[in-house]
Motif scaffolding. Structure first.
Motif, PDB file in Angstrom:
ATOM      1  N   GLU A 142       0.824  -1.204   0.000  1.00 51.89           N
ATOM      2  CA  GLU A 142       0.000   0.000   0.000  1.00 51.89           C
ATOM      3  C   GLU A 142       0.863   1.260   0.000  1.00 51.89           C
ATOM      4  O   GLU A 142       1.864   1.350   0.709  1.00 51.89           O
ATOM      5  CB  GLU A 142      -0.884   0.012   1.250  1.00 51.89           C
ATOM      6  N   ILE A 143       0.448   2.246  -0.813  1.00 54.27           N
ATOM      7  CA  ILE A 143       1.064   3.562  -0.805  1.00 54.27           C
ATOM      8  C   ILE A 143       0.056   4.512  -0.170  1.00 54.27           C
ATOM      9  O   ILE A 143      -1.066   4.657  -0.645  1.00 54.27           O
ATOM     10  CB  ILE A 143       1.426   4.014  -2.229  1.00 54.27           C
ATOM     11  N   TYR A 144       0.462   5.148   0.909  1.00 54.01           N
ATOM     12  CA  TYR A 144      -0.455   5.975   1.684  1.00 54.01           C
ATOM     13  C   TYR A 144      -0.707   7.330   1.022  1.00 54.01           C
ATOM     14  O   TYR A 144       0.209   7.947   0.480  1.00 54.01           O
ATOM     15  CB  TYR A 144       0.094   6.202   3.097  1.00 54.01           C
ATOM     16  N   GLY A 145      -1.966   7.756   1.080  1.00 52.29           N
ATOM     17  CA  GLY A 145      -2.308   9.107   0.669  1.00 52.29           C
ATOM     18  C   GLY A 145      -2.581   9.295  -0.809  1.00 52.29           C
ATOM     19  O   GLY A 145      -2.530  10.425  -1.306  1.00 52.29           O
ATOM     20  N   ILE A 146      -2.883   8.222  -1.536  1.00 52.78           N
ATOM     21  CA  ILE A 146      -3.183   8.376  -2.959  1.00 52.78           C
ATOM     22  C   ILE A 146      -4.690   8.243  -3.203  1.00 52.78           C
ATOM     23  O   ILE A 146      -5.421   7.675  -2.388  1.00 52.78           O
ATOM     24  CB  ILE A 146      -2.424   7.350  -3.821  1.00 52.78           C
ATOM     25  N   LEU A 147      -5.121   8.765  -4.329  1.00 55.34           N
ATOM     26  CA  LEU A 147      -6.529   8.714  -4.689  1.00 55.34           C
ATOM     27  C   LEU A 147      -6.945   7.311  -5.103  1.00 55.34           C
ATOM     28  O   LEU A 147      -6.145   6.534  -5.627  1.00 55.34           O
ATOM     29  CB  LEU A 147      -6.795   9.667  -5.856  1.00 55.34           C
ATOM     30  N   ASN A 148      -8.223   7.033  -4.890  1.00 51.70           N
ATOM     31  CA  ASN A 148      -8.803   5.781  -5.368  1.00 51.70           C
ATOM     32  C   ASN A 148      -9.355   6.030  -6.771  1.00 51.70           C
ATOM     33  O   ASN A 148     -10.461   6.528  -6.946  1.00 51.70           O
ATOM     34  CB  ASN A 148      -9.906   5.310  -4.424  1.00 51.70           C
ATOM     35  N   LEU A 149      -8.549   5.711  -7.776  1.00 53.57           N
ATOM     36  CA  LEU A 149      -8.904   5.962  -9.163  1.00 53.57           C
ATOM     37  C   LEU A 149      -9.012   4.649  -9.933  1.00 53.57           C
ATOM     38  O   LEU A 149      -8.461   3.628  -9.501  1.00 53.57           O
ATOM     39  CB  LEU A 149      -7.844   6.861  -9.823  1.00 53.57           C
ATOM     40  N   PRO A 150      -9.709   4.656 -11.082  1.00 51.47           N
ATOM     41  CA  PRO A 150      -9.803   3.429 -11.886  1.00 51.47           C
ATOM     42  C   PRO A 150      -8.437   2.900 -12.317  1.00 51.47           C
ATOM     43  O   PRO A 150      -8.255   1.693 -12.466  1.00 51.47           O
ATOM     44  CB  PRO A 150     -10.631   3.869 -13.100  1.00 51.47           C
ATOM     45  N   ILE A 151      -7.497   3.803 -12.548  1.00 51.51           N
ATOM     46  CA  ILE A 151      -6.127   3.402 -12.887  1.00 51.51           C
ATOM     47  C   ILE A 151      -5.360   3.225 -11.584  1.00 51.51           C
ATOM     48  O   ILE A 151      -5.283   4.154 -10.772  1.00 51.51           O
ATOM     49  CB  ILE A 151      -5.437   4.460 -13.768  1.00 51.51           C
ATOM     50  N   LYS A 152      -4.791   2.067 -11.352  1.00 52.76           N
ATOM     51  CA  LYS A 152      -4.079   1.779 -10.115  1.00 52.76           C
ATOM     52  C   LYS A 152      -2.585   2.067 -10.274  1.00 52.76           C
ATOM     53  O   LYS A 152      -2.052   2.074 -11.392  1.00 52.76           O
ATOM     54  CB  LYS A 152      -4.297   0.326  -9.714  1.00 52.76           C
ATOM     55  N   PRO A 153      -1.885   2.300  -9.163  1.00 53.63           N
ATOM     56  CA  PRO A 153      -0.445   2.601  -9.244  1.00 53.63           C
ATOM     57  C   PRO A 153       0.366   1.517  -9.955  1.00 53.63           C
ATOM     58  O   PRO A 153       1.351   1.826 -10.625  1.00 53.63           O
ATOM     59  CB  PRO A 153      -0.029   2.722  -7.776  1.00 53.63           C
ATOM     60  N   ASN A 154      -0.065   0.257  -9.825  1.00 55.09           N
ATOM     61  CA  ASN A 154       0.694  -0.806 -10.489  1.00 55.09           C
ATOM     62  C   ASN A 154       0.446  -0.860 -11.992  1.00 55.09           C
ATOM     63  O   ASN A 154       1.031  -1.685 -12.701  1.00 55.09           O
ATOM     64  CB  ASN A 154       0.413  -2.173  -9.853  1.00 55.09           C
ATOM     65  N   ASN A 155      -0.414   0.063 -12.478  1.00 58.38           N
ATOM     66  CA  ASN A 155      -0.622   0.199 -13.922  1.00 58.38           C
ATOM     67  C   ASN A 155       0.273   1.283 -14.531  1.00 58.38           C
ATOM     68  O   ASN A 155       0.148   1.589 -15.718  1.00 58.38           O
ATOM     69  CB  ASN A 155      -2.090   0.538 -14.236  1.00 58.38           C
ATOM     70  N   ILE A 156       1.141   1.866 -13.706  1.00 60.61           N
ATOM     71  CA  ILE A 156       2.095   2.866 -14.199  1.00 60.61           C
ATOM     72  C   ILE A 156       3.374   2.154 -14.625  1.00 60.61           C
ATOM     73  O   ILE A 156       3.935   1.362 -13.870  1.00 60.61           O
ATOM     74  CB  ILE A 156       2.411   3.915 -13.115  1.00 60.61           C
TER      75      ILE A 156
END
Length: 344
Positions: free
Chosen positions: A28-42
């Motif tokens: 988990e990365i704290y303080g990020i938005l809950n968006l349809p695109i997830k951080p692991n999609n970067i």
């Protein structure tokens, strides 16, 4: 998938690359938005620098190469891209000339690389004061049809916003706000005091760190640039209070740690004084991670909807020196949340 190019493989790039790897392992990365695109999609697909110690190296190695001072938090296993030689322009003026060991390789064709790698978003992480270099990469992004995030104080969103809007490409800037750094903390406390009826009279902020950015900011012209932006940002949330804020010194052994001292003075009640003294200790580069992860994903979502330009709700929520300012942190938050609800 969001395909990202990094400009300047310094400490913030080192923290960002590790954070993306962190996300890919399911942490988990704290303080990020809950968006349809997830951080692991970067996906980081291109990286540019001018230092010979980094150019030609794999990105996972370059991020831990001097003069970077970021700690190693995780083993990078998913990224083997090679750092490419970008143009120098004004990226090595003043004190930077004694820090950067300039590569003798010929700069690559940045526009061609951005197109070849199908980059969606460019993140500008150049040093404070690299105005010509920042403008070059902004224009390259425009030509390649790529969104642009300007983490630096260079006036990119201000000066290029209309051009990006005409191409239906988002541009975000200028001068990234830390997730929980001195400037946003300082402004937030002042706003809280105002909400409780305190008349803030004066305040100052001193920042000390051991990163290259802290070192180069010792130069008067860079220091004045940063101090002006920080002071103006905090002042915009007061009613005429005297505000002075800015990096004051470099302490090498602090490395990526930043110590911020804040003093706020005012009056309350029948005019009796109040003073608040704060010491805030953070890790400087990690402070950029959550905002950048949000901004990358927001860029992609806006591009998919054909929305371009310097989106004011994003800029005044995430940056110190946006083209337009909100009247308060709360107003900025409400405006940004309204944009999100419409976007999602």
């Amino acid at each position: 998938m969001v395909r990202v190019a990094l400009i300047g493989i310094g400490n913030v790039a080192a923290a960002f690359v590790q954070a993306i790897e962190f996300a890919k392992t399911g942490k988990e990365i704290y303080g990020i938005l809950n968006l349809p695109i997830k951080p692991n999609n970067i996906e980081i697909v291109a990286a540019f620098d001018i230092d010979k110690r980094k150019v030609g190296k794999r990105l996972r190695e370059a991020i831990f190469t001097k003069p970077n001072v970021v700690d190693k938090y995780i083993d990078i296993k998913s990224n083997d891209i090679i750092v490419m030689r970008g143009p120098t322009l004004d990226g090595k003026v003043g004190i930077l000339s004694s820090i950067i060991e300039e590569s003798e390789e010929k700069p690559v064709d940045v526009v061609s690389i951005l197109k070849r790698e199908h980059v969606d978003v460019v993140i500008n992480l150049l040093p404070t004061g690299a105005i010509k270099a920042s403008a070059f990469y902004a224009m390259a992004s425009l030509e390649a049809g790529v969104s642009f995030i300007n983490s630096t104080p260079s006036p990119v969103a201000k000066e290029f916003g209309d051009k990006f809007r005409d191409r239906n490409l988002p541009v975000f800037g200028d001068d990234l706000l830390s997730q929980i750094g001195g400037t946003i903390t300082h402004a937030g406390i002042i706003e809280f005091l105002k909400s409780r009826g305190v008349k803030v009279l004066r305040s100052y902020q001193i920042d000390i760190a051991g990163s290259t950015e802290a070192l180069v900011t010792l130069e008067d012209w860079r220091k004045d640039l940063k101090k002006g932006i920080k002071s103006t940002f905090i002042s915009s949330y007061t009613n005429g209070a005297e505000i002075v804020a800015g990096t004051s010194d470099y302490v090498e052994f602090l490395k990526d740690r930043r110590v911020s001292y804040m003093v706020i003075e005012g009056m309350y009640g029948i005019g009796v004084p109040i003073r608040i003294d704060i010491s805030l200790k953070t890790y400087d580069s990690i402070n950029a991670v959550s905002p950048l992860i949000d901004l990358v994903r927001l860029s992609k979502l806006l591009m998919e909807k054909g929305i371009g330009g310097a989106i004011k709700e994003v800029c005044y929520y995430y940056f110190k020196d946006p083209p337009e300012r909100a009247k308060s942190i709360m107003e900025a938050k409400k405006g940004f949340e309204l944009l999100l609800s419409n976007l999602l």
